[in-house]
Scaffold this active site. Sequence first.
Site, PDB file in Angstrom:
ATOM      1  N   VAL A  55      24.141  28.239  66.760  1.00  0.00           N
ATOM      2  CA  VAL A  55      23.766  29.022  67.847  1.00  0.00           C
ATOM      3  C   VAL A  55      22.663  28.329  68.419  1.00  0.00           C
ATOM      4  O   VAL A  55      22.648  27.258  68.485  1.00  0.00           O
ATOM      5  CB  VAL A  55      23.279  28.778  66.107  1.00  0.00           C
ATOM      6  CG1 VAL A  55      23.488  30.236  65.448  1.00  0.00           C
ATOM      7  CG2 VAL A  55      22.151  28.451  65.702  1.00  0.00           C
TER       8      VAL A  55
ATOM      9  N   ASP B  60      24.500  21.675  59.940  1.00  0.00           N
ATOM     10  CA  ASP B  60      25.799  22.387  59.779  1.00  0.00           C
ATOM     11  C   ASP B  60      27.074  21.581  59.113  1.00  0.00           C
ATOM     12  O   ASP B  60      27.069  21.727  57.299  1.00  0.00           O
ATOM     13  CB  ASP B  60      26.745  21.817  61.261  1.00  0.00           C
ATOM     14  CG  ASP B  60      27.831  22.941  61.763  1.00  0.00           C
ATOM     15  OD1 ASP B  60      28.324  23.425  60.439  1.00  0.00           O
ATOM     16  OD2 ASP B  60      27.797  23.057  62.445  1.00  0.00           O
TER      17      ASP B  60
HETATM   18  P1  5GP Z   1      26.508  18.398  61.560  1.00  0.00           P
HETATM   19  O1  5GP Z   1      26.204  17.155  61.322  1.00  0.00           O
HETATM   20  O2  5GP Z   1      25.351  19.009  60.137  1.00  0.00           O
HETATM   21  O3  5GP Z   1      27.287  19.138  61.800  1.00  0.00           O
HETATM   22  O4  5GP Z   1      25.046  18.645  62.571  1.00  0.00           O
HETATM   23  C1  5GP Z   1      24.082  18.028  63.261  1.00  0.00           C
HETATM   24  C2  5GP Z   1      23.891  18.721  64.235  1.00  0.00           C
HETATM   25  O5  5GP Z   1      24.849  19.089  64.942  1.00  0.00           O
HETATM   26  C3  5GP Z   1      22.326  19.036  64.581  1.00  0.00           C
HETATM   27  O6  5GP Z   1      21.440  18.424  64.509  1.00  0.00           O
HETATM   28  C4  5GP Z   1      22.569  19.825  65.481  1.00  0.00           C
HETATM   29  O7  5GP Z   1      22.466  18.977  67.045  1.00  0.00           O
HETATM   30  C5  5GP Z   1      23.891  20.036  66.089  1.00  0.00           C
HETATM   31  N1  5GP Z   1      23.689  21.809  65.168  1.00  0.00           N
HETATM   32  C6  5GP Z   1      25.066  21.691  64.722  1.00  0.00           C
HETATM   33  N2  5GP Z   1      25.169  23.356  64.222  1.00  0.00           N
HETATM   34  C7  5GP Z   1      24.953  23.711  65.432  1.00  0.00           C
HETATM   35  C8  5GP Z   1      24.358  24.986  65.963  1.00  0.00           C
HETATM   36  O8  5GP Z   1      24.744  25.802  65.222  1.00  0.00           O
HETATM   37  N3  5GP Z   1      24.164  25.100  67.332  1.00  0.00           N
HETATM   38  C9  5GP Z   1      23.466  23.723  67.975  1.00  0.00           C
HETATM   39  N4  5GP Z   1      22.972  24.493  69.051  1.00  0.00           N
HETATM   40  N5  5GP Z   1      23.099  22.385  67.368  1.00  0.00           N
HETATM   41  C10 5GP Z   1      24.559  22.577  66.657  1.00  0.00           C
END
Ligand code: 5GP
Length: 206
Positions: A178, A128
């Site tokens: 999602v 994300d």
């Molecule tokens: P980031 O650090 O890249 O913002 O987020 C990574 C983590 O956030 C992912 O490993 C996941 O656990 C959670 N995450 C990010 N986007 C989503 C999403 O759209 N759905 C869900 N269920 N988890 C997300």
Amino acid sequence: MEGPTVVTRRSSEAVSVPTLSAHVAEYEDAIERILISEEEIQAKVRELGAQITEDYAGRRPLLVGVLKGAFVSMADLSRHIRLPLEFDFMAVSSYGAATKTSGVVRILKDLDHDLEDRDVILVEDIVDSGLTLNYLLKNLRTRRPATLEVCAMVQKKGIQQVELNIRYRGFEIPPEFVVGYGLDFAERYRNLPYIATLKPEAYGEV
Ligand code: 5GP
């Protein structure tokens, strides 16, 4: 060299597939829109597995999954990697029941393997902001693996806050929340075989 013998079932032994009950329909009522179908996911997992098999020929990679989300893609992906694989898992803090990243990453469960001189492939469910992956890569690099690459099943488009090099990427999706294929909302929906958005009312049901 001959491959393993494949024993196929005779059709008379075919396993009957039960029809879906009303309970299943109710569970999936919360789904708003399927962004990536089961068929698309399975085709992509096969493709990524074949690519990894080719890239790591003659080596013994260590797949590191980020719990909990990566357990589904890791299981599927690994069955398409025709190499002597080893597995390990890390658990990091995630969103909990909220749907926005905090940028704070806490290791809840560390690896059992020593990474020194290993060919490590980090398997992430979704990228994300990229902050989790960025943190994990920095952390794993200090353990001196021979190589360190990333396989991320899903990457959200245009919102990464850090520069990331994702060697094996499944899909790009718009920056929406999602569920499915390992991804949860409040610990539910991880077992859906597709990736989808939830209806707004589903967020109120926890
Ligand atoms: P980031 O650090 O890249 O913002 O987020 C990574 C983590 O956030 C992912 O490993 C996941 O656990 C959670 N995450 C990010 N986007 C989503 C999403 O759209 N759905 C869900 N269920 N988890 C997300």
